[in-house]
Design a protein around this motif. Structure first.
Motif, short mmCIF file in Angstrom:
data_model
loop_
_atom_site.label_atom_id
_atom_site.label_comp_id
_atom_site.label_asym_id
_atom_site.label_seq_id
_atom_site.Cartn_x
_atom_site.Cartn_y
_atom_site.Cartn_z
N TYR A 1 45.34 38.33 45.97
CA TYR A 1 44.88 39.56 46.87
C TYR A 1 44.59 40.61 45.52
CZ TYR A 1 41.90 40.83 51.20
OH TYR A 1 41.38 41.04 52.24
N LEU A 2 43.88 41.51 45.44
CA LEU A 2 43.89 42.33 44.14
C LEU A 2 44.00 43.74 44.80
CD1 LEU A 2 43.84 43.47 41.17
CD2 LEU A 2 41.32 43.52 41.23
N TYR A 3 44.57 44.26 44.37
CA TYR A 3 45.12 46.10 44.72
C TYR A 3 44.23 47.09 43.56
CZ TYR A 3 46.65 43.62 49.26
OH TYR A 3 47.39 42.61 50.45
N ARG A 4 43.75 46.88 43.65
CA ARG A 4 44.02 48.91 42.64
C ARG A 4 44.33 50.15 43.41
NH1 ARG A 4 38.52 52.34 40.23
NH2 ARG A 4 39.41 53.04 38.36
N LEU A 5 45.58 50.42 42.78
CA LEU A 5 46.25 51.21 43.38
C LEU A 5 45.95 53.15 43.26
CD1 LEU A 5 49.39 49.20 41.73
CD2 LEU A 5 48.60 49.45 43.65
N SER A 6 46.33 53.56 44.24
CA SER A 6 45.80 55.20 43.85
C SER A 6 46.09 55.59 42.91
CB SER A 6 46.65 55.50 45.42
OG SER A 6 46.11 55.42 46.49
N GLU A 7 45.58 56.23 41.90
CA GLU A 7 46.45 57.31 41.64
C GLU A 7 45.63 59.04 41.33
OE1 GLU A 7 42.74 55.81 39.29
OE2 GLU A 7 42.81 53.94 39.48
N ASP A 8 47.08 59.73 40.85
CA ASP A 8 46.97 60.73 40.90
C ASP A 8 46.64 61.50 39.57
OD1 ASP A 8 48.90 60.29 43.28
OD2 ASP A 8 50.37 61.03 41.39
N PRO B 1 39.95 53.15 43.55
CA PRO B 1 41.08 53.60 43.85
C PRO B 1 41.54 53.66 45.58
CG PRO B 1 40.43 54.80 42.34
CD PRO B 1 39.36 54.63 42.53
N GLY B 2 41.97 52.87 46.33
CA GLY B 2 42.26 53.08 47.12
C GLY B 2 41.94 51.36 48.23
N MET B 3 41.18 50.81 47.53
CA MET B 3 40.81 49.37 47.12
C MET B 3 41.35 48.25 47.26
SD MET B 3 36.89 50.63 47.51
CE MET B 3 36.22 49.15 48.59
N ALA B 4 40.95 47.00 47.92
CA ALA B 4 41.58 45.97 47.64
C ALA B 4 40.22 44.63 47.91
CB ALA B 4 42.43 45.46 48.74
N GLN B 5 40.60 43.52 47.15
CA GLN B 5 39.36 43.14 47.73
C GLN B 5 40.21 41.39 47.54
OE1 GLN B 5 37.98 41.87 43.10
NE2 GLN B 5 36.67 42.81 44.29
N TYR B 6 40.29 40.01 47.72
CA TYR B 6 40.19 39.20 48.09
C TYR B 6 39.37 38.11 46.94
CZ TYR B 6 40.73 33.85 49.62
OH TYR B 6 41.05 32.78 49.49
N THR B 7 39.76 37.53 46.30
CA THR B 7 39.71 36.69 45.23
C THR B 7 40.20 35.30 44.67
OG1 THR B 7 38.89 37.33 42.64
CG2 THR B 7 41.35 38.06 43.39
N PRO C 1 38.79 43.88 31.80
CA PRO C 1 38.17 43.27 30.44
C PRO C 1 39.29 41.88 31.67
CG PRO C 1 38.34 44.53 28.97
CD PRO C 1 39.15 45.13 30.71
N PHE C 2 40.75 41.75 31.25
CA PHE C 2 41.48 40.39 31.49
C PHE C 2 40.86 39.81 32.93
CE2 PHE C 2 45.27 39.73 33.74
CZ PHE C 2 46.14 38.64 33.00
N LEU C 3 40.59 41.61 34.10
CA LEU C 3 40.84 40.61 35.73
C LEU C 3 39.37 40.11 35.92
CD1 LEU C 3 42.05 44.18 37.47
CD2 LEU C 3 42.95 41.77 37.33
N GLN C 4 38.23 40.85 34.82
CA GLN C 4 37.12 40.16 35.21
C GLN C 4 36.83 39.07 34.48
OE1 GLN C 4 35.92 42.10 37.42
NE2 GLN C 4 33.47 42.80 36.14
N TYR C 5 37.45 38.48 33.17
CA TYR C 5 38.20 37.29 32.79
C TYR C 5 38.58 36.42 33.44
CZ TYR C 5 38.14 33.24 28.79
OH TYR C 5 38.67 32.64 28.34
N VAL C 6 39.73 36.70 34.37
CA VAL C 6 40.52 35.21 35.11
C VAL C 6 40.13 35.38 36.51
CG1 VAL C 6 42.87 35.73 33.79
CG2 VAL C 6 42.79 36.85 35.30
N ASN D 1 34.42 40.30 41.65
CA ASN D 1 34.39 41.89 41.15
C ASN D 1 35.33 42.71 40.48
OD1 ASN D 1 32.90 43.45 39.01
ND2 ASN D 1 31.52 44.28 40.22
N ALA D 2 36.65 42.86 39.98
CA ALA D 2 36.92 43.88 40.18
C ALA D 2 36.59 45.43 39.97
CB ALA D 2 38.29 43.96 39.06
N LEU D 3 35.50 45.28 39.04
CA LEU D 3 35.04 46.91 38.80
C LEU D 3 34.17 47.53 40.49
CD1 LEU D 3 33.29 46.38 35.66
CD2 LEU D 3 34.87 48.21 35.64
#
Length: 229
Positions: A103-110, A83-89, A68-73, A77-79
């Motif tokens: 640049y937003l990175y969604r970190l890999s999750e164990d 995992p393991g992907m990035a986007q320019y924003t 919700p925070f990332l979608q607001y600021v 689209n952070a959604l």
């Protein structure tokens, strides 16, 4: 040069190898080496170049309110990030103008059931302004964890047509852990005694590009890695 400038973990290396240091965004950074800007540009385009980008701001974002925070600021689209992907924003202000690009990175999750963690990389000159803006906006999101990891995480960019070849040699047996061959993918690899996040991102326009980051216990980041020597 101002004595109160921040210094990256590679600061001594830059000076030892002839880097001409200047103040930039509150950091002491190399603007050029003895070979000259044109030679550096041509070598990067033909072979590859290594850039210290540890001066850029790095914010860790996690918790139940992370999305919700990332979608607001942010404008992108952070959604859409697995995992393991990035986007320019972009970071917009209340009127829709741009405060900064990032640049937003969604970190890999164990653990796929655990809350997602994100790393947002912002420009050095705007880091304090971005942080203040986020701190004001986070009041709307009580279950958000927002941490400034700028000094704890080191970051270098490896760009150019032979960058993958160079990185594979350094990683050795771990080279198979490199990201899939598409931009904006990332993986975590083992390099010596450190875990290195390896995204396929960069600003040089090269199809082969990497921006590596690592968090060290002493805040040295990538300063002790083979790529930093």
């Amino acid at each position: 040069m101002a004595k109160d400038l921040n210094r990256t973990a590679l600061n001594a290396w830059h000076k030892e190898h002839g880097g001409q240091m200047v103040g930039f965004g509150g950091w002491e950074m190399p603007v050029v080496y003895a070979s000259g800007i044109i030679e550096e540009h041509l070598r990067t385009r033909k072979f590859g170049g290594l850039f210290d980008i540890s001066h850029m701001g790095r914010f860790l974002i996690k918790g139940k309110d992370a999305i919700p925070f990332l979608q607001y600021v942010l404008t992108n689209n952070a959604l859409a990030l697995d995992p393991g992907m990035a986007q320019y924003t972009l970071i917009p202000n209340e009127k829709g103008g741009a405060i900064d690009d990032a640049y937003l990175y969604r970190l890999s999750e164990d653990d796929p059931t655990a809350p997602s963690e994100y790393l947002l990389v912002v420009n050095a000159a705007n880091k304090e302004k971005d942080w203040d803006w986020f701190m004001e906006q986070r009041k709307r999101f009580p279950d958000l964890v927002l941490e400034d990891k700028t000094e704890a995480i080191g970051m270098i960019a490896l760009q150019g047509p032979r960058s993958k070849e160079a990185l594979e040699k350094v990683l050795g047996n771990n080279a198979s852990k490199l990201p899939d061959p598409w931009r904006n993918r990332l993986r975590v690899c083992r390099m010596d005694e450190a875990w290195i996040t390896v995204p396929r991102t960069g600003y040089t326009g090269e199809p082969l590009c990497f921006e590596l980051s690592s968090e060290g216990e002493d805040g040295s980041g990538l300063g002790a890695s083979p790529l930093g020597r």
